[in-house]
Design a protein around this motif. Structure first.
Motif, PDB file in Angstrom:
ATOM      1  N   SER A  28       0.860  -1.182   0.000  1.00 13.70           N
ATOM      2  CA  SER A  28       0.000   0.000   0.000  1.00 13.70           C
ATOM      3  C   SER A  28       0.896   1.232   0.000  1.00 13.70           C
ATOM      4  O   SER A  28       2.030   1.185   0.479  1.00 13.70           O
ATOM      5  CB  SER A  28      -0.930   0.016   1.216  1.00 13.70           C
ATOM      6  OG  SER A  28      -0.194   0.087   2.404  1.00 13.70           O
ATOM      7  N   ALA A  29       0.395   2.300  -0.547  1.00 12.02           N
ATOM      8  CA  ALA A  29       1.177   3.532  -0.646  1.00 12.02           C
ATOM      9  C   ALA A  29       0.282   4.734  -0.383  1.00 12.02           C
ATOM     10  O   ALA A  29      -0.894   4.746  -0.751  1.00 12.02           O
ATOM     11  CB  ALA A  29       1.810   3.642  -2.030  1.00 12.02           C
ATOM     12  N   GLN A 104      18.050  -9.440  -1.931  1.00  7.76           N
ATOM     13  CA  GLN A 104      16.842  -8.727  -1.518  1.00  7.76           C
ATOM     14  C   GLN A 104      16.570  -7.557  -2.467  1.00  7.76           C
ATOM     15  O   GLN A 104      17.492  -6.832  -2.853  1.00  7.76           O
ATOM     16  CB  GLN A 104      17.008  -8.176  -0.104  1.00  7.76           C
ATOM     17  CG  GLN A 104      17.255  -9.229   0.947  1.00  7.76           C
ATOM     18  CD  GLN A 104      15.975  -9.917   1.364  1.00  7.76           C
ATOM     19  OE1 GLN A 104      14.936  -9.284   1.507  1.00  7.76           O
ATOM     20  NE2 GLN A 104      16.047 -11.217   1.555  1.00  7.76           N
ATOM     21  N   ILE A 105      15.286  -7.378  -2.815  1.00  4.72           N
ATOM     22  CA  ILE A 105      14.871  -6.191  -3.567  1.00  4.72           C
ATOM     23  C   ILE A 105      13.569  -5.651  -2.968  1.00  4.72           C
ATOM     24  O   ILE A 105      12.904  -6.344  -2.195  1.00  4.72           O
ATOM     25  CB  ILE A 105      14.663  -6.451  -5.078  1.00  4.72           C
ATOM     26  CG1 ILE A 105      13.447  -7.348  -5.328  1.00  4.72           C
ATOM     27  CG2 ILE A 105      15.917  -6.980  -5.739  1.00  4.72           C
ATOM     28  CD1 ILE A 105      12.976  -7.341  -6.779  1.00  4.72           C
ATOM     29  N   HIS A 106      13.247  -4.427  -3.337  1.00  7.92           N
ATOM     30  CA  HIS A 106      11.946  -3.834  -3.031  1.00  7.92           C
ATOM     31  C   HIS A 106      11.544  -2.966  -4.216  1.00  7.92           C
ATOM     32  O   HIS A 106      12.362  -2.705  -5.101  1.00  7.92           O
ATOM     33  CB  HIS A 106      11.980  -3.022  -1.721  1.00  7.92           C
ATOM     34  CG  HIS A 106      12.939  -1.879  -1.735  1.00  7.92           C
ATOM     35  ND1 HIS A 106      14.283  -2.020  -1.433  1.00  7.92           N
ATOM     36  CD2 HIS A 106      12.762  -0.567  -2.009  1.00  7.92           C
ATOM     37  CE1 HIS A 106      14.888  -0.846  -1.515  1.00  7.92           C
ATOM     38  NE2 HIS A 106      13.982   0.052  -1.865  1.00  7.92           N
ATOM     39  N   LEU A 107      10.292  -2.562  -4.239  1.00 11.05           N
ATOM     40  CA  LEU A 107       9.811  -1.680  -5.295  1.00 11.05           C
ATOM     41  C   LEU A 107       9.567  -0.296  -4.728  1.00 11.05           C
ATOM     42  O   LEU A 107       9.132  -0.147  -3.586  1.00 11.05           O
ATOM     43  CB  LEU A 107       8.513  -2.222  -5.903  1.00 11.05           C
ATOM     44  CG  LEU A 107       8.575  -3.612  -6.508  1.00 11.05           C
ATOM     45  CD1 LEU A 107       7.241  -3.973  -7.143  1.00 11.05           C
ATOM     46  CD2 LEU A 107       9.710  -3.756  -7.503  1.00 11.05           C
ATOM     47  N   ARG A 108       9.856   0.710  -5.521  1.00 13.76           N
ATOM     48  CA  ARG A 108       9.602   2.102  -5.143  1.00 13.76           C
ATOM     49  C   ARG A 108       8.457   2.623  -6.006  1.00 13.76           C
ATOM     50  O   ARG A 108       8.420   2.401  -7.214  1.00 13.76           O
ATOM     51  CB  ARG A 108      10.856   2.944  -5.343  1.00 13.76           C
ATOM     52  CG  ARG A 108      10.646   4.395  -4.966  1.00 13.76           C
ATOM     53  CD  ARG A 108      11.919   5.083  -4.587  1.00 13.76           C
ATOM     54  NE  ARG A 108      12.406   4.563  -3.309  1.00 13.76           N
ATOM     55  CZ  ARG A 108      13.649   4.755  -2.857  1.00 13.76           C
ATOM     56  NH1 ARG A 108      14.511   5.423  -3.572  1.00 13.76           N
ATOM     57  NH2 ARG A 108      14.012   4.262  -1.692  1.00 13.76           N
ATOM     58  N   LEU A 109       7.518   3.325  -5.362  1.00 15.57           N
ATOM     59  CA  LEU A 109       6.316   3.832  -6.027  1.00 15.57           C
ATOM     60  C   LEU A 109       6.269   5.358  -5.941  1.00 15.57           C
ATOM     61  O   LEU A 109       6.683   5.936  -4.933  1.00 15.57           O
ATOM     62  CB  LEU A 109       5.077   3.249  -5.347  1.00 15.57           C
ATOM     63  CG  LEU A 109       5.077   1.728  -5.277  1.00 15.57           C
ATOM     64  CD1 LEU A 109       4.278   1.244  -4.102  1.00 15.57           C
ATOM     65  CD2 LEU A 109       4.540   1.163  -6.555  1.00 15.57           C
ATOM     66  N   GLN A 110       5.724   5.985  -6.987  1.00 13.00           N
ATOM     67  CA  GLN A 110       5.642   7.446  -7.026  1.00 13.00           C
ATOM     68  C   GLN A 110       4.517   7.859  -7.976  1.00 13.00           C
ATOM     69  O   GLN A 110       4.249   7.176  -8.974  1.00 13.00           O
ATOM     70  CB  GLN A 110       6.974   8.016  -7.527  1.00 13.00           C
ATOM     71  CG  GLN A 110       7.070   9.513  -7.516  1.00 13.00           C
ATOM     72  CD  GLN A 110       8.420   9.988  -8.026  1.00 13.00           C
ATOM     73  OE1 GLN A 110       8.907   9.520  -9.047  1.00 13.00           O
ATOM     74  NE2 GLN A 110       9.018  10.918  -7.306  1.00 13.00           N
ATOM     75  N   ASN A 111       3.864   8.982  -7.688  1.00 10.34           N
ATOM     76  CA  ASN A 111       2.900   9.562  -8.617  1.00 10.34           C
ATOM     77  C   ASN A 111       3.600   9.912  -9.924  1.00 10.34           C
ATOM     78  O   ASN A 111       4.776  10.277  -9.920  1.00 10.34           O
ATOM     79  CB  ASN A 111       2.299  10.856  -8.052  1.00 10.34           C
ATOM     80  CG  ASN A 111       1.224  10.631  -7.038  1.00 10.34           C
ATOM     81  OD1 ASN A 111       0.354   9.793  -7.222  1.00 10.34           O
ATOM     82  ND2 ASN A 111       1.261  11.391  -5.949  1.00 10.34           N
TER      83      ASN A 111
END
Length: 130
Positions: A28-29, A104-111
């Protein structure tokens, strides 16, 4: 007979199968202006694409996502845009850059645009895809 025994023994020892971490995890973001939000880190177990799906995005806005390594290191990720109901596969080279070993990775979210109010979004993601 020796040849038959040698062939039979080779058939008994298969290379171990590499697990694939493609199970969905919720994200969630809460995005204001150009701020970003990150998913938690998860183990990347193969060279497949990462995967993300949006179940809901405020006012059906478009958000972008890309992959980063554990400490926000560059994994040569593509950037994808999506909105409510859409899924995307994200190319990246975290597994390959780590010597073809789990990492390990993660995702970055942005408008994708600056809005006067907050964008709320949620869905599922996985570090590996099927």
């Amino acid at each position: 007979m020796a040849i038959l025994a040698a062939v039979a023994s080779m058939c008994c020892f298969a290379a171990p199968a590499m697990a694939n971490n493609h199970g969905d995890t919720a994200w969630s973001a809460y995005l204001k202006n150009w701020e970003t939000s990150d998913t938690p880190n998860r183990q990347k177990q193969d060279a497949s694409y990462a995967y993300i799906k949006a179940d809901s995005v405020t006012k059906n806005r478009t958000i972008r996502a890309w992959a980063l390594g554990y400490s926000n290191n560059d994994v040569k990720s593509s950037t994808v845009n999506f909105t409510t109901g859409q899924s995307r596969k994200i190319s990246q080279y975290a597994f390959e850059n780590n010597g073809y070993k789990p990492c390990q990775i993660h995702l970055r979210l942005q408008n994708t645009a600056k809005y006067n109010d907050v964008t709320q979004a949620w869905g599922v993601w996985s570090p590996d895809s099927v």
